[in-house]
Design an enzyme around this catalytic site. Structure first.
Site, PDB file in Angstrom:
ATOM      1  N   HIS A 148      -7.763   9.540  -1.577  1.00  0.00           N
ATOM      2  CA  HIS A 148      -7.045   9.531  -0.294  1.00  0.00           C
ATOM      3  C   HIS A 148      -7.872  10.145   0.840  1.00  0.00           C
ATOM      4  O   HIS A 148      -7.921   9.601   1.944  1.00  0.00           O
ATOM      5  CB  HIS A 148      -5.713  10.271  -0.451  1.00  0.00           C
ATOM      6  CG  HIS A 148      -4.664   9.845   0.516  1.00  0.00           C
ATOM      7  ND1 HIS A 148      -3.330   9.767   0.197  1.00  0.00           N
ATOM      8  CD2 HIS A 148      -4.749   9.475   1.814  1.00  0.00           C
ATOM      9  CE1 HIS A 148      -2.644   9.369   1.257  1.00  0.00           C
ATOM     10  NE2 HIS A 148      -3.481   9.181   2.249  1.00  0.00           N
ATOM     11  N   LYS A 167      -2.941   5.921  -3.961  1.00  0.00           N
ATOM     12  CA  LYS A 167      -4.064   6.822  -3.635  1.00  0.00           C
ATOM     13  C   LYS A 167      -3.849   8.182  -4.265  1.00  0.00           C
ATOM     14  O   LYS A 167      -2.721   8.646  -4.372  1.00  0.00           O
ATOM     15  CB  LYS A 167      -4.169   7.002  -2.106  1.00  0.00           C
ATOM     16  CG  LYS A 167      -4.033   5.731  -1.326  1.00  0.00           C
ATOM     17  CD  LYS A 167      -4.204   5.946   0.169  1.00  0.00           C
ATOM     18  CE  LYS A 167      -3.781   4.706   0.925  1.00  0.00           C
ATOM     19  NZ  LYS A 167      -2.333   4.573   1.109  1.00  0.00           N
ATOM     20  N   SER A 224      -2.598   2.680  10.063  1.00  0.00           N
ATOM     21  CA  SER A 224      -2.131   2.754  11.465  1.00  0.00           C
ATOM     22  C   SER A 224      -2.704   1.633  12.322  1.00  0.00           C
ATOM     23  O   SER A 224      -3.242   1.890  13.401  1.00  0.00           O
ATOM     24  CB  SER A 224      -2.479   4.100  12.091  1.00  0.00           C
ATOM     25  OG  SER A 224      -1.527   5.058  11.747  1.00  0.00           O
ATOM     26  N   TYR A 235       2.791   9.997  -0.442  1.00  0.00           N
ATOM     27  CA  TYR A 235       3.936   9.473   0.331  1.00  0.00           C
ATOM     28  C   TYR A 235       5.261   9.780  -0.385  1.00  0.00           C
ATOM     29  O   TYR A 235       6.326   9.679   0.216  1.00  0.00           O
ATOM     30  CB  TYR A 235       3.844   7.953   0.547  1.00  0.00           C
ATOM     31  CG  TYR A 235       2.617   7.445   1.270  1.00  0.00           C
ATOM     32  CD1 TYR A 235       1.734   8.292   1.917  1.00  0.00           C
ATOM     33  CD2 TYR A 235       2.355   6.073   1.312  1.00  0.00           C
ATOM     34  CE1 TYR A 235       0.594   7.793   2.566  1.00  0.00           C
ATOM     35  CE2 TYR A 235       1.240   5.571   1.955  1.00  0.00           C
ATOM     36  CZ  TYR A 235       0.363   6.431   2.574  1.00  0.00           C
ATOM     37  OH  TYR A 235      -0.749   5.930   3.209  1.00  0.00           O
ATOM     38  N   ASP A 241       0.844  -1.197   0.000  1.00  0.00           N
ATOM     39  CA  ASP A 241       0.000   0.000   0.000  1.00  0.00           C
ATOM     40  C   ASP A 241       0.884   1.254   0.000  1.00  0.00           C
ATOM     41  O   ASP A 241       1.695   1.445   0.891  1.00  0.00           O
ATOM     42  CB  ASP A 241      -0.876  -0.010   1.266  1.00  0.00           C
ATOM     43  CG  ASP A 241      -1.817   1.179   1.310  1.00  0.00           C
ATOM     44  OD1 ASP A 241      -2.955   1.042   0.824  1.00  0.00           O
ATOM     45  OD2 ASP A 241      -1.404   2.245   1.822  1.00  0.00           O
TER      46      ASP A 241
HETATM   47  P1  A2P Z   1       9.599   1.422  12.301  1.00  0.00           P
HETATM   48  O1  A2P Z   1       9.129   1.805  10.916  1.00  0.00           O
HETATM   49  O2  A2P Z   1      10.778   2.229  12.780  1.00  0.00           O
HETATM   50  O3  A2P Z   1       9.789  -0.073  12.460  1.00  0.00           O
HETATM   51  P2  A2P Z   1       1.449   1.799  11.996  1.00  0.00           P
HETATM   52  O4  A2P Z   1       1.597   0.672  11.028  1.00  0.00           O
HETATM   53  O5  A2P Z   1       0.302   1.684  12.929  1.00  0.00           O
HETATM   54  O6  A2P Z   1       1.461   3.157  11.292  1.00  0.00           O
HETATM   55  O7  A2P Z   1       2.721   1.767  12.944  1.00  0.00           O
HETATM   56  C1  A2P Z   1       3.988   1.968  12.421  1.00  0.00           C
HETATM   57  C2  A2P Z   1       4.935   2.344  13.556  1.00  0.00           C
HETATM   58  O8  A2P Z   1       5.143   1.201  14.391  1.00  0.00           O
HETATM   59  C3  A2P Z   1       6.254   2.763  13.034  1.00  0.00           C
HETATM   60  O9  A2P Z   1       6.754   3.768  13.907  1.00  0.00           O
HETATM   61  C4  A2P Z   1       7.112   1.503  13.135  1.00  0.00           C
HETATM   62  O10 A2P Z   1       8.453   1.827  13.341  1.00  0.00           O
HETATM   63  C5  A2P Z   1       6.527   0.820  14.354  1.00  0.00           C
HETATM   64  N1  A2P Z   1       6.559  -0.656  14.257  1.00  0.00           N
HETATM   65  C6  A2P Z   1       6.100  -1.406  13.254  1.00  0.00           C
HETATM   66  N2  A2P Z   1       6.207  -2.719  13.529  1.00  0.00           N
HETATM   67  C7  A2P Z   1       6.764  -2.809  14.747  1.00  0.00           C
HETATM   68  C8  A2P Z   1       7.141  -3.879  15.591  1.00  0.00           C
HETATM   69  N3  A2P Z   1       6.961  -5.149  15.229  1.00  0.00           N
HETATM   70  N4  A2P Z   1       7.712  -3.584  16.792  1.00  0.00           N
HETATM   71  C9  A2P Z   1       7.896  -2.305  17.173  1.00  0.00           C
HETATM   72  N5  A2P Z   1       7.566  -1.244  16.425  1.00  0.00           N
HETATM   73  C10 A2P Z   1       7.010  -1.469  15.236  1.00  0.00           C
END
Ligand code: A2P
Length: 279
Positions: free
Chosen positions: A115, A82, A201, A57, A52
């Protein structure tokens, strides 16, 4: 509505019969260039079959590069992008989609999304603006440039207004969704109207990862809070789009098919106080 969801290739079925892999890899805030290219390649290596992105972006070209470098066949990957809010109306929509297709370096999109809706707060003629844009989406769909069309961040009132003029209703609505932010009104509307919900998110943009309830429920299954959040969306029938720029996290976020949350755990997560990205 869908067949069994048992791995990253398992598909849910959109209202037009197109299959959508049940978990996607998100790329919001993933810098274009080496980072986006390498994480997309990594995601495909660990088994993600759904990527996605969005024109806003700024990483479509690198996403396309990662796809080609992975060696995974184009037709085996579901690609979404998007259209940003600077483009409204039918002709501009068609031109923007063609540009996105070119930037990604693909021949077609699997899914193209509006979007954000035009909204009453900003434009008195928001409903007409959304209707005009949607005609462009319908044209792209009928012309075979995109296999499915949908929206993002549309609330029921936006979808209801679109219904007045749409020939083809959106197949997807991508909204913020995670424990502590479930937008039940959107889920109910989409379920009643055959619209697949996707979760942006799904980890609350990382802000849920230290939450005591999520952590406790995950620990009971030997899983992290990130894995628990991804699983929570899957069990709601929603397609989560977890994002990470770390190889080990990308791999971990895919390990969500060897446990199941109980009804009690799902209810506890459903009724969490509002938390996460927006709160
Ligand atoms: P990073 O990109 O540095 O790994 P969302 O998908 O809800 O937007 O969340 C994304 C956020 O969660 C990013 O800041 C990402 O950081 C972090 N993140 C994604 N997967 C993990 C994981 N398995 N453990 C800890 N942090 C994670």
């Amino acid at each position: 509505m869908e067949s069994k969801v048992e791995n990253l290739s398992s598909r849910r079925t959109l209202s037009n019969g197109v299959g959508i892999p049940c978990v996607g890899f998100g790329t919001w805030q993933t810098p274009s260039g080496d980072v986006a290219r390498d994480v997309v390649k990594k995601a495909l290596e660990v088994g993600f079959r759904h990527i996605d992105t969005a024109t806003a972006y700024g990483n479509e070209a690198s996403v396309g590069e990662g796809l080609r470098l992975s060696g995974v066949k184009r037709e085996d990957v579901f690609i979404t992008t998007k259209q940003w809010t600077d483009i409204r109306g039918c002709a501009a929509t068609v031109a923007a989609a063609e540009k996105a297709i070119q930037t990604l370096g693909v021949d077609y999109l699997d899914l193209y999304l509006v979007h954000w809706p035009a909204v009453a707060k900003l434009s008195a003629d928001w409903a007409q603006m959304n209707a005009d844009t949607w005609r462009g989406f319908e044209k792209l769909y009928k012309d075979g440039k995109v296999r499915a069309i949908g929206v993002s961040n549309f609330m029921p009132e936006h979808l209801e207004a679109l219904k007045a003029s749409a020939e083809v209703m959106p197949m997807v609505d991508q909204v913020e969704f995670h424990p502590g932010y479930m937008q039940r009104n959107v889920l109910d509307y989409c379920a009643a109207n055959g619209i697949q919900v996707e979760a942006w998110s799904p980890l609350g943009s990382g802000r849920l990862l230290a939450d005591p309830l999520v952590t406790k429920i995950g620990a009971a299954h030997g899983k992290s809070s990130a894995q628990t959040c991804v699983r929570y969306a899957i069990q709601h029938g929603i397609v989560p789009l977890p994002k990470s720029t770390h190889a080990e996290r990308i791999a971990a976020n895919a390990e969500v098919f060897d446990f199941a949350l109980s009804d009690e755990e799902m209810s506890a997560l459903d009724s969490m106080p509002e938390t996460g990205y927006r709160v």
